[in-house]
Design a protein around this motif. Structure first.
Motif, PDB file in Angstrom:
ATOM      1  N   GLY A 198       0.806  -1.218   0.000  1.00 41.75           N
ATOM      2  CA  GLY A 198       0.000   0.000   0.000  1.00 41.75           C
ATOM      3  C   GLY A 198       0.840   1.269   0.000  1.00 41.75           C
ATOM      4  O   GLY A 198       0.476   2.260  -0.637  1.00 41.75           O
ATOM      5  N   ASN A 199       1.952   1.243   0.718  1.00 41.39           N
ATOM      6  CA  ASN A 199       2.813   2.439   0.755  1.00 41.39           C
ATOM      7  C   ASN A 199       3.421   2.725  -0.613  1.00 41.39           C
ATOM      8  O   ASN A 199       3.622   3.882  -0.983  1.00 41.39           O
ATOM      9  CB  ASN A 199       3.935   2.248   1.771  1.00 41.39           C
ATOM     10  N   TYR A 200       3.737   1.662  -1.333  1.00 40.95           N
ATOM     11  CA  TYR A 200       4.363   1.833  -2.652  1.00 40.95           C
ATOM     12  C   TYR A 200       3.283   2.235  -3.652  1.00 40.95           C
ATOM     13  O   TYR A 200       3.508   3.087  -4.515  1.00 40.95           O
ATOM     14  CB  TYR A 200       5.109   0.554  -3.046  1.00 40.95           C
ATOM     15  N   ALA A 201       2.085   1.648  -3.498  1.00 44.59           N
ATOM     16  CA  ALA A 201       0.964   2.028  -4.368  1.00 44.59           C
ATOM     17  C   ALA A 201       0.659   3.517  -4.191  1.00 44.59           C
ATOM     18  O   ALA A 201       0.418   4.240  -5.162  1.00 44.59           O
ATOM     19  CB  ALA A 201      -0.256   1.177  -4.039  1.00 44.59           C
ATOM     20  N   ALA A 202       0.708   3.980  -2.935  1.00 43.84           N
ATOM     21  CA  ALA A 202       0.402   5.393  -2.646  1.00 43.84           C
ATOM     22  C   ALA A 202       1.399   6.336  -3.309  1.00 43.84           C
ATOM     23  O   ALA A 202       1.108   7.515  -3.521  1.00 43.84           O
ATOM     24  CB  ALA A 202       0.393   5.612  -1.141  1.00 43.84           C
ATOM     25  N   TYR A 228       8.710  18.652   6.628  1.00 43.10           N
ATOM     26  CA  TYR A 228       9.809  17.788   7.078  1.00 43.10           C
ATOM     27  C   TYR A 228      10.034  16.645   6.085  1.00 43.10           C
ATOM     28  O   TYR A 228       9.084  15.989   5.658  1.00 43.10           O
ATOM     29  CB  TYR A 228       9.523  17.204   8.463  1.00 43.10           C
ATOM     30  N   ILE A 229      11.297  16.391   5.761  1.00 45.15           N
ATOM     31  CA  ILE A 229      11.618  15.299   4.833  1.00 45.15           C
ATOM     32  C   ILE A 229      11.350  13.969   5.520  1.00 45.15           C
ATOM     33  O   ILE A 229      11.724  13.778   6.683  1.00 45.15           O
ATOM     34  CB  ILE A 229      13.112  15.358   4.408  1.00 45.15           C
ATOM     35  N   GLU A 230      10.711  13.053   4.790  1.00 45.97           N
ATOM     36  CA  GLU A 230      10.493  11.711   5.345  1.00 45.97           C
ATOM     37  C   GLU A 230      11.369  10.698   4.613  1.00 45.97           C
ATOM     38  O   GLU A 230      12.409  10.324   5.094  1.00 45.97           O
ATOM     39  CB  GLU A 230       9.019  11.342   5.238  1.00 45.97           C
ATOM     40  N   GLU A 231      10.975  10.282   3.446  1.00 42.85           N
ATOM     41  CA  GLU A 231      11.769   9.301   2.694  1.00 42.85           C
ATOM     42  C   GLU A 231      11.382   9.364   1.220  1.00 42.85           C
ATOM     43  O   GLU A 231      10.635  10.246   0.808  1.00 42.85           O
ATOM     44  CB  GLU A 231      11.569   7.901   3.268  1.00 42.85           C
ATOM     45  N   MET A 232      11.912   8.415   0.449  1.00 45.16           N
ATOM     46  CA  MET A 232      11.674   8.462  -1.002  1.00 45.16           C
ATOM     47  C   MET A 232      10.733   7.338  -1.461  1.00 45.16           C
ATOM     48  O   MET A 232      10.561   7.116  -2.644  1.00 45.16           O
ATOM     49  CB  MET A 232      12.997   8.309  -1.768  1.00 45.16           C
ATOM     50  N   SER A 233      10.209   6.591  -0.497  1.00 47.98           N
ATOM     51  CA  SER A 233       9.341   5.449  -0.769  1.00 47.98           C
ATOM     52  C   SER A 233      10.109   4.147  -0.993  1.00 47.98           C
ATOM     53  O   SER A 233       9.756   3.133  -0.428  1.00 47.98           O
ATOM     54  CB  SER A 233       8.400   5.690  -1.950  1.00 47.98           C
ATOM     55  N   GLY A 234      11.163   4.169  -1.782  1.00 49.07           N
ATOM     56  CA  GLY A 234      11.965   2.953  -1.932  1.00 49.07           C
ATOM     57  C   GLY A 234      13.345   3.126  -1.312  1.00 49.07           C
ATOM     58  O   GLY A 234      14.175   2.211  -1.399  1.00 49.07           O
ATOM     59  N   GLY A 257      15.077   1.697   7.407  1.00 49.70           N
ATOM     60  CA  GLY A 257      15.933   1.047   6.418  1.00 49.70           C
ATOM     61  C   GLY A 257      17.148   0.344   7.036  1.00 49.70           C
ATOM     62  O   GLY A 257      17.834   0.907   7.890  1.00 49.70           O
ATOM     63  N   ILE A 258      17.405  -0.870   6.578  1.00 48.75           N
ATOM     64  CA  ILE A 258      18.558  -1.627   7.078  1.00 48.75           C
ATOM     65  C   ILE A 258      19.843  -1.059   6.472  1.00 48.75           C
ATOM     66  O   ILE A 258      20.878  -0.965   7.141  1.00 48.75           O
ATOM     67  CB  ILE A 258      18.364  -3.134   6.780  1.00 48.75           C
ATOM     68  N   THR A 259      19.764  -0.618   5.230  1.00 44.24           N
ATOM     69  CA  THR A 259      20.933   0.042   4.618  1.00 44.24           C
ATOM     70  C   THR A 259      21.174   1.379   5.313  1.00 44.24           C
ATOM     71  O   THR A 259      22.317   1.746   5.597  1.00 44.24           O
ATOM     72  CB  THR A 259      20.700   0.242   3.108  1.00 44.24           C
ATOM     73  N   ARG A 260      20.089   2.106   5.608  1.00 46.80           N
ATOM     74  CA  ARG A 260      20.222   3.374   6.344  1.00 46.80           C
ATOM     75  C   ARG A 260      20.981   3.145   7.649  1.00 46.80           C
ATOM     76  O   ARG A 260      21.934   3.854   7.958  1.00 46.80           O
ATOM     77  CB  ARG A 260      18.811   3.925   6.629  1.00 46.80           C
ATOM     78  N   CYS A 299      19.501   5.996   0.114  1.00 47.72           N
ATOM     79  CA  CYS A 299      20.058   4.678   0.436  1.00 47.72           C
ATOM     80  C   CYS A 299      18.950   3.673   0.687  1.00 47.72           C
ATOM     81  O   CYS A 299      17.929   3.996   1.284  1.00 47.72           O
ATOM     82  CB  CYS A 299      20.993   4.776   1.634  1.00 47.72           C
ATOM     83  N   GLY A 300      19.182   2.472   0.189  1.00 47.43           N
ATOM     84  CA  GLY A 300      18.210   1.398   0.365  1.00 47.43           C
ATOM     85  C   GLY A 300      18.862   0.089  -0.047  1.00 47.43           C
ATOM     86  O   GLY A 300      19.947   0.096  -0.641  1.00 47.43           O
ATOM     87  N   THR A 301      18.202  -1.019   0.229  1.00 48.97           N
ATOM     88  CA  THR A 301      18.788  -2.313  -0.112  1.00 48.97           C
ATOM     89  C   THR A 301      19.040  -2.405  -1.613  1.00 48.97           C
ATOM     90  O   THR A 301      20.152  -2.715  -2.053  1.00 48.97           O
ATOM     91  CB  THR A 301      17.861  -3.447   0.356  1.00 48.97           C
ATOM     92  N   ALA A 302      18.015  -2.129  -2.394  1.00 49.74           N
ATOM     93  CA  ALA A 302      18.168  -2.238  -3.848  1.00 49.74           C
ATOM     94  C   ALA A 302      19.103  -1.153  -4.383  1.00 49.74           C
ATOM     95  O   ALA A 302      19.982  -1.415  -5.200  1.00 49.74           O
ATOM     96  CB  ALA A 302      16.807  -2.148  -4.526  1.00 49.74           C
ATOM     97  N   ALA A 303      18.927   0.051  -3.901  1.00 53.68           N
ATOM     98  CA  ALA A 303      19.664   1.195  -4.455  1.00 53.68           C
ATOM     99  C   ALA A 303      21.099   1.308  -3.922  1.00 53.68           C
ATOM    100  O   ALA A 303      21.920   1.998  -4.521  1.00 53.68           O
ATOM    101  CB  ALA A 303      18.915   2.477  -4.138  1.00 53.68           C
TER     102      ALA A 303
END
Ligand code: COI
Length: 359
Positions: A198-202, A228-234, A257-260, A299-303
Motif C-alpha cells: 500500500g505504501n508503494y501504491a500510494a 519535514y523530509i520523510e523518505e523516497m518510498s523505496g 531502512g537496514i541500509t540506512r 540509500c536502500g537495499t536495492a539502491a
C-alpha cells in the motif's frame, strides 16, 4: 522449526539456470525456484522449495481487494573464496514481523524466516553473481489468500520467497529528486513504517508526475506540515551539511531502512558525525544554495547509495548539488559494498553464511 521440503523438480530447474547478461539490472531475471508456505488453522504448515510458478488465487482472495500484503528486500553476496553470505537477514526477519503485526498478519518465527532464506540461497548458489556490486536479491512476501469480500483480517496466508540475480537499481547517473509538496505517503498512526504494498501504491501517482517532469525519485514530506523530509518510498534520504550527515529520524511514518542503519554505523565508525533528526526541505534547499550542503544521497537495499544531482520544487525551480557524486556518499558506498562482498572486515553479526550444499 519446520524443515523446507525440497522438490526434485526445483533442483533440476535451478541446476540448468544461468544468466550471462553483462547488465543484470534490477529484478530482470528471477531464479526458477521459490520457497512457499501456507498459513492455515492458526499455524504455519509445511515449507516447500518448488519450481517457480504462478500463484493460483481465487478472485475473492483478500489481498486482491484489501491489500493485506507485506514484503522484504534483502541481498546475498558471493565472497572471493566463493562462500555465500546474506547481509543482516535477522533485521529483515524482525522487520517482516513488525510489518506483519501492523497489517494484522501472522508472524513468522525468525529462525523459520532465516531457514527459508538460507535454503533458497543454498540451492541458488550458482546464481549469486560474481561481479562486485552485484548480488542475489531475495524478495520474501506474504499475502492474504482467504476468500471473502468482508473487510476483516484474513485467516489464511501464503508466504513466498523468490530470488533475483541483480545489479544496480539505478542506471548509474546521479538521481534527480522531485519534492512532493501536495500528496502524502503516510501519516502518524498509519502504515508508513510497514513494508507493505500500500505504501508503494500510494507513491505511484506522484512517481508518474516525477518522471513526467524529468526527475527520477519522489521525495515525501510529512503529512501534517508538509515541510519535514520523510523518505523516497523505496529509499531513505541523507544530506551532508557542513561535513556532517543529517537524516530524518525514524518514526511511524518512515521505513526503518537496514541500509540506512548500516550506513549510519559505518559513518560513525569512520568518524563522520551523523545527526538523526527532523529536517525541513527548506533547510536543505537553503544549505544547498549556500554550498553548505554539497552532497546528498539516497540509500536502500536495492539502491545501495545513489547520489542526488538536484532537487526540483513544485514551481519547477531546480537546485543543483555542487557535488552530484559526493565524496562522503561514494566512500560509504564503497565501504558498504566491500563489507557485503567480503573485501573488508564486517562488523560482528552482519554477514550470515549460507550453508554449502552439494546437489
Ligand atoms: C529494497 O530496496 O529492497 C526495496 O524494497 C525498495 C524497492 C525500491 C526495490
Amino acid at each position: 522449526m519446520k524443515n523446507v521440503e525440497i522438490h526434485p523438480e526445483a533442483v533440476e530447474r535451478i541446476k540448468k539456470f544461468s544468466v550471462t547478461d553483462a547488465n543484470l539490472g534490477f529484478g530482470k531475471y528471477v531464479c526458477p525456484i521459490m520457497v512457499q508456505a501456507v498459513y492455515d488453522k492458526g499455524e504455519w504448515q509445511r515449507f516447500d522449495l518448488l519450481p517457480y510458478a504462478s500463484i493460483p488465487l481465487d478472485p475473492c482472495a483478500k489481498v486482491l481487494h484489501y491489500g493485506q500484503e507485506i514484503f522484504e528486500g534483502m541481498k546475498v553476496f558471493r565472497h572471493p573464496d566463493d562462500s555465500i553470505h546474506m547481509f543482516r537477514p535477522e533485521m529483515n526477519a524482525k522487520r517482516f514481523n513488525f510489518s506483519a503485526r501492523r497489517m494484522a498478519m501472522p508472524e513468522l518465527p525468525e529462525e523459520q524466516f532465516l531457514e527459508a532464506c538460507d535454503v533458497i540461497c543454498a540451492y541458488a548458489k550458482n546464481a549469486v553473481p560474481r561481479r562486485l556490486g552485484e548480488s542475489l536479491y531475495l524478495r520474501p512476501f506474504m499475502i492474504a489468500t482467504e476468500v471473502g469480500m468482508g473487510i476483516k483480517p484474513a485467516k489464511q496466508f501464503l508466504f513466498v520467497i523468490i530470488a533475483s540475480p541483480s545489479g544496480s537499481y539505478f542506471s548509474g547517473d546521479s538521481v534527480k529528486v522531485y519534492i512532493e509538496r501536495e500528496e502524502i505517503r503516510s501519516a502518524h498512526g498509519g502504515i508508513g513504517a510497514a513494508k507493505t504494498g500500500g505504501n508503494y501504491a500510494a507513491s505511484l501517482n506522484s512517481y508518474a508526475k516525477t518522471i513526467a517532469l524529468g526527475c527520477d525519485q519522489t521525495m515525501w514530506l510529512d503529512a501534517f506540515e508538509h515541510k519535514y523530509i520523510e523518505e523516497m518510498s523505496g529509499m531513505n534520504f541523507m544530506a551532508v551539511i557542513d561535513g556532517e550527515i543529517h537524516t530524518p529520524e525514524i518514526g511511524d511514518t518512515i521505513l526503518d531502512g537496514i541500509t540506512r542503519k548500516s550506513i549510519i554505523d559505518i559513518a560513525r565508525a569512520e568518524g563522520i558525525k551523523v545527526n538523526e533528526r527532523k529536517i525541513t526541505i527548506d533547510e536543505v534547499l537553503a544549505a544547498t544554495k549556500e554550498d553548505r550542503c554539497v552532497e546528498a544521497f539516497l540509500c536502500g537495499t536495492a539502491a545501495v547509495i545513489a547520489p542526488v544531482a538536484s532537487f526540483m520544487d513544485k514551481d519547477k525551480t531546480v537546485v543543483h548539488l555542487k557535488e552530484p557524486n559526493g565524496k562522503v556518499g561514494m566512500r560509504l558506498r564503497e565501504k558498504l559494498i566491500d563489507i557485503q562482498s567480503g573485501r573488508a572486515e564486517a562488523p560482528k553479526g552482519w554477514l550470515y553464511p549460507v550453508r554449502n550444499l552439494n546437489f
